[in-house]
Scaffold this motif. Sequence first.
Motif, PDB file in Angstrom:
ATOM      1  N   ALA A   1     -57.673  -0.758  -1.684  1.00 21.27           N
ATOM      2  CA  ALA A   1     -58.564   0.104  -0.898  1.00 21.27           C
ATOM      3  C   ALA A   1     -57.766   1.118  -0.089  1.00 21.27           C
ATOM      4  CB  ALA A   1     -59.435  -0.747   0.019  1.00 21.27           C
ATOM      5  N   ALA A   2     -56.636   0.702   0.466  1.00 18.63           N
ATOM      6  CA  ALA A   2     -55.794   1.620   1.247  1.00 18.63           C
ATOM      7  C   ALA A   2     -55.240   2.733   0.367  1.00 18.63           C
ATOM      8  CB  ALA A   2     -54.656   0.850   1.906  1.00 18.63           C
ATOM      9  N   ILE A   3     -54.837   2.393  -0.844  1.00 16.34           N
ATOM     10  CA  ILE A   3     -54.338   3.420  -1.769  1.00 16.34           C
ATOM     11  C   ILE A   3     -55.432   4.434  -2.059  1.00 16.34           C
ATOM     12  CG2 ILE A   3     -53.630   3.813  -4.166  1.00 16.34           C
ATOM     13  CD1 ILE A   3     -51.976   1.263  -3.955  1.00 16.34           C
ATOM     14  N   CYS A   4     -56.654   3.943  -2.256  1.00 21.14           N
ATOM     15  CA  CYS A   4     -57.772   4.858  -2.505  1.00 21.14           C
ATOM     16  C   CYS A   4     -57.967   5.810  -1.326  1.00 21.14           C
ATOM     17  CB  CYS A   4     -59.055   4.072  -2.750  1.00 21.14           C
ATOM     18  SG  CYS A   4     -59.075   3.160  -4.308  1.00 21.14           S
ATOM     19  N   ALA A   5     -57.836   5.303  -0.119  1.00 22.98           N
ATOM     20  CA  ALA A   5     -58.044   6.138   1.064  1.00 22.98           C
ATOM     21  C   ALA A   5     -56.940   7.175   1.226  1.00 22.98           C
ATOM     22  CB  ALA A   5     -58.125   5.261   2.317  1.00 22.98           C
ATOM     23  N   LYS A   6     -55.703   6.805   0.904  1.00 22.50           N
ATOM     24  CA  LYS A   6     -54.550   7.650   1.222  1.00 22.50           C
ATOM     25  C   LYS A   6     -54.073   8.534   0.080  1.00 22.50           C
ATOM     26  CE  LYS A   6     -52.824   4.139   4.405  1.00 22.50           C
ATOM     27  NZ  LYS A   6     -51.757   3.149   4.615  1.00 22.50           N
ATOM     28  N   ALA A   7     -54.214   8.100  -1.153  1.00 24.19           N
ATOM     29  CA  ALA A   7     -53.603   8.793  -2.296  1.00 24.19           C
ATOM     30  C   ALA A   7     -54.104  10.231  -2.420  1.00 24.19           C
ATOM     31  CB  ALA A   7     -53.877   8.031  -3.590  1.00 24.19           C
ATOM     32  N   GLY A   8     -53.174  11.147  -2.423  1.00 23.58           N
ATOM     33  CA  GLY A   8     -53.480  12.552  -2.645  1.00 23.58           C
ATOM     34  C   GLY A   8     -54.114  13.264  -1.470  1.00 23.58           C
ATOM     35  N   ALA A   9     -54.254  12.596  -0.356  1.00 24.23           N
ATOM     36  CA  ALA A   9     -54.875  13.221   0.814  1.00 24.23           C
ATOM     37  C   ALA A   9     -53.847  14.042   1.585  1.00 24.23           C
ATOM     38  CB  ALA A   9     -55.473  12.162   1.722  1.00 24.23           C
TER      39      ALA A   9
ATOM     40  N   GLY B   1     -51.989  15.722   4.724  1.00 21.48           N
ATOM     41  CA  GLY B   1     -51.679  15.427   6.109  1.00 21.48           C
ATOM     42  C   GLY B   1     -51.305  13.998   6.419  1.00 21.48           C
ATOM     43  N   PHE B   2     -51.269  13.125   5.433  1.00 20.44           N
ATOM     44  CA  PHE B   2     -50.913  11.738   5.718  1.00 20.44           C
ATOM     45  C   PHE B   2     -49.459  11.646   6.144  1.00 20.44           C
ATOM     46  CE2 PHE B   2     -49.076   7.648   4.394  1.00 20.44           C
ATOM     47  CZ  PHE B   2     -49.810   6.821   5.215  1.00 20.44           C
ATOM     48  N   THR B   3     -49.233  10.910   7.203  1.00 21.03           N
ATOM     49  CA  THR B   3     -47.881  10.613   7.641  1.00 21.03           C
ATOM     50  C   THR B   3     -47.770   9.120   7.876  1.00 21.03           C
ATOM     51  OG1 THR B   3     -46.229  10.891   9.374  1.00 21.03           O
ATOM     52  CG2 THR B   3     -48.509  11.240  10.018  1.00 21.03           C
ATOM     53  N   ASN B   4     -46.734   8.534   7.370  1.00 22.71           N
ATOM     54  CA  ASN B   4     -46.534   7.106   7.539  1.00 22.71           C
ATOM     55  C   ASN B   4     -45.985   6.788   8.926  1.00 22.71           C
ATOM     56  OD1 ASN B   4     -47.005   4.629   6.293  1.00 22.71           O
ATOM     57  ND2 ASN B   4     -44.850   4.364   5.795  1.00 22.71           N
ATOM     58  N   HIS B   5     -45.632   7.826   9.694  1.00 25.66           N
ATOM     59  CA  HIS B   5     -45.154   7.607  11.058  1.00 25.66           C
ATOM     60  C   HIS B   5     -46.301   7.221  11.985  1.00 25.66           C
ATOM     61  CE1 HIS B   5     -41.097   8.962  10.203  1.00 25.66           C
ATOM     62  NE2 HIS B   5     -41.647   9.948   9.509  1.00 25.66           N
TER      63      HIS B   5
ATOM     64  N   PRO C   1     -49.999   6.397  10.798  1.00 31.90           N
ATOM     65  CA  PRO C   1     -51.093   6.366   9.822  1.00 31.90           C
ATOM     66  C   PRO C   1     -52.467   6.078  10.430  1.00 31.90           C
ATOM     67  CG  PRO C   1     -49.785   4.370   9.658  1.00 31.90           C
ATOM     68  CD  PRO C   1     -49.072   5.280  10.624  1.00 31.90           C
ATOM     69  N   ARG C   2     -52.537   5.305  11.486  1.00 30.58           N
ATOM     70  CA  ARG C   2     -53.851   4.905  12.011  1.00 30.58           C
ATOM     71  C   ARG C   2     -54.643   6.074  12.588  1.00 30.58           C
ATOM     72  NH1 ARG C   2     -54.159  -1.118  12.475  1.00 30.58           N
ATOM     73  NH2 ARG C   2     -52.192  -1.798  11.590  1.00 30.58           N
ATOM     74  N   PRO C   3     -54.051   6.936  13.401  1.00 25.75           N
ATOM     75  CA  PRO C   3     -54.845   8.095  13.862  1.00 25.75           C
ATOM     76  C   PRO C   3     -55.301   8.974  12.701  1.00 25.75           C
ATOM     77  CG  PRO C   3     -52.890   7.845  15.212  1.00 25.75           C
ATOM     78  CD  PRO C   3     -52.759   6.880  14.069  1.00 25.75           C
ATOM     79  N   TRP C   4     -54.457   9.113  11.689  1.00 30.69           N
ATOM     80  CA  TRP C   4     -54.824   9.914  10.523  1.00 30.69           C
ATOM     81  C   TRP C   4     -55.992   9.269   9.783  1.00 30.69           C
ATOM     82  CZ3 TRP C   4     -54.788   8.956   5.240  1.00 30.69           C
ATOM     83  CH2 TRP C   4     -54.980  10.073   4.424  1.00 30.69           C
ATOM     84  N   LEU C   5     -55.939   7.950   9.615  1.00 28.18           N
ATOM     85  CA  LEU C   5     -57.014   7.252   8.920  1.00 28.18           C
ATOM     86  C   LEU C   5     -58.346   7.391   9.666  1.00 28.18           C
ATOM     87  CD1 LEU C   5     -55.109   4.046   7.789  1.00 28.18           C
ATOM     88  CD2 LEU C   5     -56.193   5.707   6.272  1.00 28.18           C
ATOM     89  N   VAL C   6     -58.304   7.359  10.988  1.00 29.56           N
ATOM     90  CA  VAL C   6     -59.526   7.511  11.778  1.00 29.56           C
ATOM     91  C   VAL C   6     -60.130   8.896  11.589  1.00 29.56           C
ATOM     92  CG1 VAL C   6     -60.421   7.583  14.151  1.00 29.56           C
ATOM     93  CG2 VAL C   6     -58.862   5.770  13.465  1.00 29.56           C
TER      94      VAL C   6
ATOM     95  N   ASN D   1     -61.233   3.364   3.548  1.00 34.52           N
ATOM     96  CA  ASN D   1     -60.522   2.735   4.653  1.00 34.52           C
ATOM     97  C   ASN D   1     -61.354   1.610   5.265  1.00 34.52           C
ATOM     98  OD1 ASN D   1     -58.312   2.498   6.533  1.00 34.52           O
ATOM     99  ND2 ASN D   1     -59.669   3.426   8.035  1.00 34.52           N
ATOM    100  N   ALA D   2     -62.663   1.817   5.389  1.00 33.44           N
ATOM    101  CA  ALA D   2     -63.541   0.759   5.901  1.00 33.44           C
ATOM    102  C   ALA D   2     -63.569  -0.425   4.928  1.00 33.44           C
ATOM    103  CB  ALA D   2     -64.948   1.302   6.119  1.00 33.44           C
ATOM    104  N   ALA D   3     -63.540  -0.144   3.637  1.00 33.72           N
ATOM    105  CA  ALA D   3     -63.503  -1.212   2.633  1.00 33.72           C
ATOM    106  C   ALA D   3     -62.211  -2.013   2.754  1.00 33.72           C
ATOM    107  CB  ALA D   3     -63.645  -0.620   1.231  1.00 33.72           C
ATOM    108  N   GLN D   4     -61.133  -1.331   3.120  1.00 31.43           N
ATOM    109  CA  GLN D   4     -59.861  -2.024   3.342  1.00 31.43           C
ATOM    110  C   GLN D   4     -60.011  -3.048   4.467  1.00 31.43           C
ATOM    111  OE1 GLN D   4     -56.516   0.497   4.423  1.00 31.43           O
ATOM    112  NE2 GLN D   4     -55.528  -1.175   5.454  1.00 31.43           N
ATOM    113  N   ALA D   5     -60.604  -2.631   5.568  1.00 32.68           N
ATOM    114  CA  ALA D   5     -60.797  -3.543   6.694  1.00 32.68           C
ATOM    115  C   ALA D   5     -61.674  -4.725   6.282  1.00 32.68           C
ATOM    116  CB  ALA D   5     -61.415  -2.798   7.873  1.00 32.68           C
ATOM    117  N   ASN D   6     -62.736  -4.456   5.539  1.00 30.95           N
ATOM    118  CA  ASN D   6     -63.616  -5.525   5.103  1.00 30.95           C
ATOM    119  C   ASN D   6     -62.901  -6.474   4.144  1.00 30.95           C
ATOM    120  OD1 ASN D   6     -65.782  -6.649   3.071  1.00 30.95           O
ATOM    121  ND2 ASN D   6     -66.757  -6.329   5.065  1.00 30.95           N
ATOM    122  N   ALA D   7     -62.032  -5.933   3.300  1.00 29.21           N
ATOM    123  CA  ALA D   7     -61.284  -6.782   2.373  1.00 29.21           C
ATOM    124  C   ALA D   7     -60.382  -7.752   3.137  1.00 29.21           C
ATOM    125  CB  ALA D   7     -60.465  -5.927   1.416  1.00 29.21           C
ATOM    126  N   PHE D   8     -59.756  -7.270   4.210  1.00 33.22           N
ATOM    127  CA  PHE D   8     -58.944  -8.163   5.042  1.00 33.22           C
ATOM    128  C   PHE D   8     -59.813  -9.233   5.706  1.00 33.22           C
ATOM    129  CE2 PHE D   8     -55.468  -4.887   5.268  1.00 33.22           C
ATOM    130  CZ  PHE D   8     -54.463  -5.710   4.784  1.00 33.22           C
TER     131      PHE D   8
END
Length: 127
Positions: free
Chosen positions: A18-26, A28-32, A34-39, A49-56
């Motif tokens: 799920a995280a790969i789906c949210a981030k791949a090819g987007a 402005g992503f920075t791994n420094h 990531p959470r503010p970017w994901l929000v 990204n919400a599906a990632q949280a639910n999966a956890f």
Amino acid sequence: MLGIKISLVVAAFLPWLAAICAKAGAAGFTNHEPRPWLVSLSGWRSRANAAQANAFEALPFFYAAVLLALWSGADALRVQNLMMVWIALRVLYLLMYIMDKASLRSLVWFLAVAVNIWILFLPVVVV
């Protein structure tokens, strides 16, 4: 037993999928940071990204049900088969979430929970 171990690993990687789906090819992503970017995401990426949280959130109950079923003496092949059904439902859940199919997503979520409960209450094999 190898199939069970592999299924446990596959289940553990569902949030990662799920995280790969949210981030791949987007852009402005920075791994420094990531959470503010994901929000800041919207649309299907935000839902991924919400599906990632639910999966956890789903993993502890799944793992506990599987381990308790095995510890209780449930048939390992039945446990493994139900684990694969659960994984398939969770992948379908991820797809329904990303595609914004809310009602179907809720139905699939419910089915996955039902399978989890089924695993938990598998009858003990008496030898």
